[in-house]
Design an enzyme around this catalytic site. Structure first.
Site, short mmCIF file in Angstrom:
data_model
loop_
_atom_site.label_atom_id
_atom_site.label_comp_id
_atom_site.label_asym_id
_atom_site.label_seq_id
_atom_site.Cartn_x
_atom_site.Cartn_y
_atom_site.Cartn_z
N SER A 137 71.95 1.14 4.83
CA SER A 137 70.72 1.94 4.89
C SER A 137 70.64 2.77 6.16
O SER A 137 69.68 3.51 6.36
CB SER A 137 69.50 1.02 4.81
OG SER A 137 69.53 0.06 5.86
N ASN A 164 64.01 -9.46 8.64
CA ASN A 164 62.88 -9.33 7.72
C ASN A 164 61.56 -9.06 8.46
O ASN A 164 60.80 -8.17 8.07
CB ASN A 164 62.76 -10.59 6.85
CG ASN A 164 64.01 -10.79 6.00
OD1 ASN A 164 64.86 -9.91 5.94
ND2 ASN A 164 64.10 -11.94 5.35
N THR A 218 32.18 27.38 -12.98
CA THR A 218 32.44 26.16 -13.75
C THR A 218 33.26 26.64 -14.95
O THR A 218 33.02 27.74 -15.46
CB THR A 218 31.14 25.48 -14.23
OG1 THR A 218 30.40 26.40 -15.03
CG2 THR A 218 30.28 25.04 -13.05
N HIS A 219 34.21 25.84 -15.36
CA HIS A 219 35.14 26.23 -16.44
C HIS A 219 35.86 27.55 -16.12
O HIS A 219 36.23 28.29 -17.03
CB HIS A 219 34.42 26.37 -17.78
CG HIS A 219 33.46 25.25 -18.05
ND1 HIS A 219 33.84 24.06 -18.61
CD2 HIS A 219 32.13 25.14 -17.79
CE1 HIS A 219 32.77 23.25 -18.72
NE2 HIS A 219 31.74 23.90 -18.21
N SER A 229 58.97 40.25 -2.93
CA SER A 229 59.87 40.06 -4.05
C SER A 229 61.15 40.82 -3.79
O SER A 229 61.13 41.89 -3.17
CB SER A 229 59.20 40.58 -5.33
OG SER A 229 60.18 40.88 -6.30
N LYS A 261 54.97 43.54 -4.36
CA LYS A 261 54.52 42.15 -4.36
C LYS A 261 54.32 41.57 -2.96
O LYS A 261 55.08 41.84 -2.04
CB LYS A 261 55.55 41.27 -5.09
CG LYS A 261 55.67 41.55 -6.58
CD LYS A 261 54.42 41.14 -7.35
CE LYS A 261 54.31 39.65 -7.50
NZ LYS A 261 55.31 39.11 -8.43
N GLU A 267 51.69 28.06 -2.99
CA GLU A 267 52.37 27.55 -4.19
C GLU A 267 53.25 26.34 -3.86
O GLU A 267 53.32 25.38 -4.62
CB GLU A 267 53.22 28.64 -4.84
CG GLU A 267 52.38 29.73 -5.49
CD GLU A 267 53.24 30.91 -5.92
OE1 GLU A 267 53.32 31.15 -7.12
OE2 GLU A 267 53.83 31.57 -5.05
N TYR A 299 60.77 -12.04 1.19
CA TYR A 299 61.54 -10.80 1.31
C TYR A 299 62.59 -10.72 0.20
O TYR A 299 63.27 -11.69 -0.12
CB TYR A 299 62.23 -10.72 2.67
CG TYR A 299 63.11 -9.49 2.80
CD1 TYR A 299 62.56 -8.28 3.21
CD2 TYR A 299 64.46 -9.51 2.45
CE1 TYR A 299 63.35 -7.13 3.27
CE2 TYR A 299 65.25 -8.38 2.51
CZ TYR A 299 64.68 -7.19 2.93
OH TYR A 299 65.45 -6.06 3.00
N LYS A 308 61.83 2.91 2.27
CA LYS A 308 61.81 3.86 3.38
C LYS A 308 61.90 5.33 2.97
O LYS A 308 61.13 6.17 3.45
CB LYS A 308 62.92 3.52 4.38
CG LYS A 308 62.57 2.27 5.14
CD LYS A 308 63.72 1.70 5.89
CE LYS A 308 63.51 0.22 6.08
NZ LYS A 308 63.49 -0.56 4.82
N1 ARG Z 1 67.79 -3.01 5.95
C1 ARG Z 1 66.92 -4.05 5.50
C2 ARG Z 1 65.61 -3.46 4.95
O1 ARG Z 1 65.38 -2.35 5.15
C3 ARG Z 1 66.59 -4.95 6.65
C4 ARG Z 1 66.29 -6.36 6.27
C5 ARG Z 1 67.50 -7.01 5.71
N2 ARG Z 1 67.30 -8.38 5.51
C6 ARG Z 1 68.10 -9.11 4.77
N3 ARG Z 1 67.85 -10.33 4.66
N4 ARG Z 1 69.12 -8.58 4.13
O2 ARG Z 1 64.87 -4.13 4.29
#
Ligand code: ARG
Length: 469
Positions: A35, A122, A167-168, A289, A295, A302, A329, A337
């Site tokens: 990650s 965690n 309205t509408h 444009s 334009k 938008e 967890y 994320k």
């Molecule tokens: N990269 C993990 C997350 O974002 C961190 C926690 C990982 N914990 C584990 N027991 N594998 O959640």
């Protein structure tokens, strides 16, 4: 890494958990589970969390003072490396936490290996995300308040400007442009409340929950919470490591912000079209444009309207991510994320765009006025006038309806009809009717809390200024 290069079966990399395993992680799995390419964004929060944890461990005697100091200094040095862009992130070390810890041990040796005492990734990641989001909410509320200030200034400038209220999407009754801007202000006021509420609830520190059950070390959770500016430690370790409500709440509040901005955007798109011509946006916020020289397109509006989709998507992603997860967890949570980061960036940028652009627009008062005159916007005022002269409202409604049909056929507005023409629909109509048929008369009559009268707009502008400080 190119597709298929690290196919299942091939192995690579130094391992983080060598003790329990007899073979290295599959190279594809390593890539699949990493990650760091997105959670490196949490690096500075991770370092702050680790510093607080190390100081606390030294204070309670789990680490020596010397070890504590070495860790804090090492983390500071790593922060500098990261800020200078000199830090080398490795996907083999999986995530932001392992990358930083590994580098710490590289730099300071044995003491670095003790940082992870009494904690887990965690509780670490739950802390990092809360710290990140707290800053993000503060920045977003700041932009939201700036936009509100701009709207209040615009409302003050255009407190007496007449425009049609719809309205509408049909012309309904005259309103003041300032009143319309204050309606936008109110949407944002509720948004700010939701974001501030979200911030209040997220400001609890999960550190000390460790993997899920707490830790056997004598941690001082109040101390780490206070050091990181949290209101206090979370109350339940299982909940601490598994809860992502704060991310959901932020996205819900952010999705509502974006819904509001998309509604404003839609009105801006309509108002800047030549058919309305109510406002003109500064050139610097528009694009041309490539083929049509005439334009001038409201692209920023938008795009804000379109980007609402991303934040709504993030909210649904997070709700679905958490749905059905057992305590505590689960690795699923790593997927929180990217949608959260995207929502934060999108909401902040959209607010910045509107805070810059909207108050800078120019209102074409003559066009607004002409549009209000064109649509029988004072028909309700004529009905109210008849009620004051003893006609029941339902009957008055029918009388005015007939008068409007007559005026439509004659190609005139109600105020342009002669008194004798008007009197054919009701003998209760007198010379004084023209006072209520004017736009100013209609506006001034709605002089109560929340009404569109210029005097009320000015009062609301003053109150909003006091609130905004
Ligand atoms: N990269 C993990 C997350 O974002 C961190 C926690 C990982 N914990 C584990 N027991 N594998 O959640």
């Amino acid at each position: 890494m190119s597709e298929g290069k690290d196919s299942p079966g091939r192995q690579s990399g130094p391992q983080l958990w060598t003790g329990r395993f007899t073979e290295a992680t599959d190279a594809f799995v390593e890539r699949f589970t990493a990650s760091v390419h997105f959670d490196a964004r949490l690096a500075l929060y991770d370092i702050e969390g680790s510093k607080a944890h190390a100081r606390m461990l030294a204070d309670v005697g789990v680490l020596t003072a010397e070890e504590g100091r070495a860790i804090v200094d090492g983390l500071e040095a790593i922060r500098e490396e990261i800020e200078a862009g000199r830090f080398e992130w490795s996907p083999r070390l999986e995530d932001v936490h392992m990358n930083i810890e590994h580098r710490l041990t590289e730099r300071i040796g044995e003491a670095g290996k003790k940082l992870h005492t009494g904690r887990s990734r965690n509780d670490q990641v739950a802390t990092d995300v809360r710290l990140f989001l707290r800053d993000a909410v503060d920045a977003i509320v700041g932009e939201l308040r700036r936009f509100q200030r701009g709207l209040v200034d615009l409302a003050e400038r255009e407190a007496e400007t007449v425009m049609p209220g719809f309205t509408h999407m049909q012309v309904a009754q005259p309103v003041t442009f300032g009143h319309h801007m204050l309606a936008w202000y109110e949407m944002l006021e509720r948004d700010a409340g939701r974001l501030e509420d979200c911030r209040r609830r997220l400001n609890q520190c999960p550190l000390g929950a460790a993997a899920l059950a707490g830790t056997s070390f004598p941690v001082d959770r109040e101390a780490t919470a206070a050091a990181l500016g949290f209101d206090g430690p979370t109350r339940n370790s299982l909940d601490s490591v598994s809860d992502r409500d704060f991310a959901i709440e932020f996205c819900a509040a952010g999705a509502t912000v974006m819904t509001h901005l998309s509604r404003m955007a839609e009105e801006l798109v309509l108002w800047t079209s030549p058919h309305f011509g109510f406002v003109e946006l500064p050139d610097r916020f528009c694009t041309g444009s490539s083929i049509m020289p005439q334009k001038k397109n409201p692209d920023v509006a938008e795009l804000v309207r379109g980007k609402a989709a991303r934040v709504h998507g993030s909210l649904v992603t997070l709700l679905t991510l958490m749905k059905g997860q057992p305590l505590a967890y689960n690795r699923d949570n790593q997927e929180d994320k990217e949608p959260l980061f995207d929502a934060v960036d999108t909401v902040r940028d959209a607010l910045t765009a509107f805070a810059d652009m909207v108050p800078a627009m120019e209102v074409d008062r003559a066009r607004c006025r002409a549009a209000a005159r064109a649509g029988f916007a004072t028909a309700t005022d004529l009905a109210d006038y008849l009620v004051c002269r003893g006609v029941a409202f339902r009957d008055a409604h029918a009388v005015v309806g007939r008068a409007v049909r007559y005026a439509t056929d004659a190609g005139k507005d109600l105020a342009e009809l002669e008194l004798e023409e008007l009197r054919q629909f009701s003998p209760a109509i007198g010379e004084d009717v023209y006072q209520v048929l004017t736009l100013e008369g209609s506006l001034a009559a709605r002089d109560h809390v929340g009404g569109t009268a210029p005097a009320q707009v000015c009062r609301q502008v003053e109150a909003a200024k006091r609130r905004l400080g």
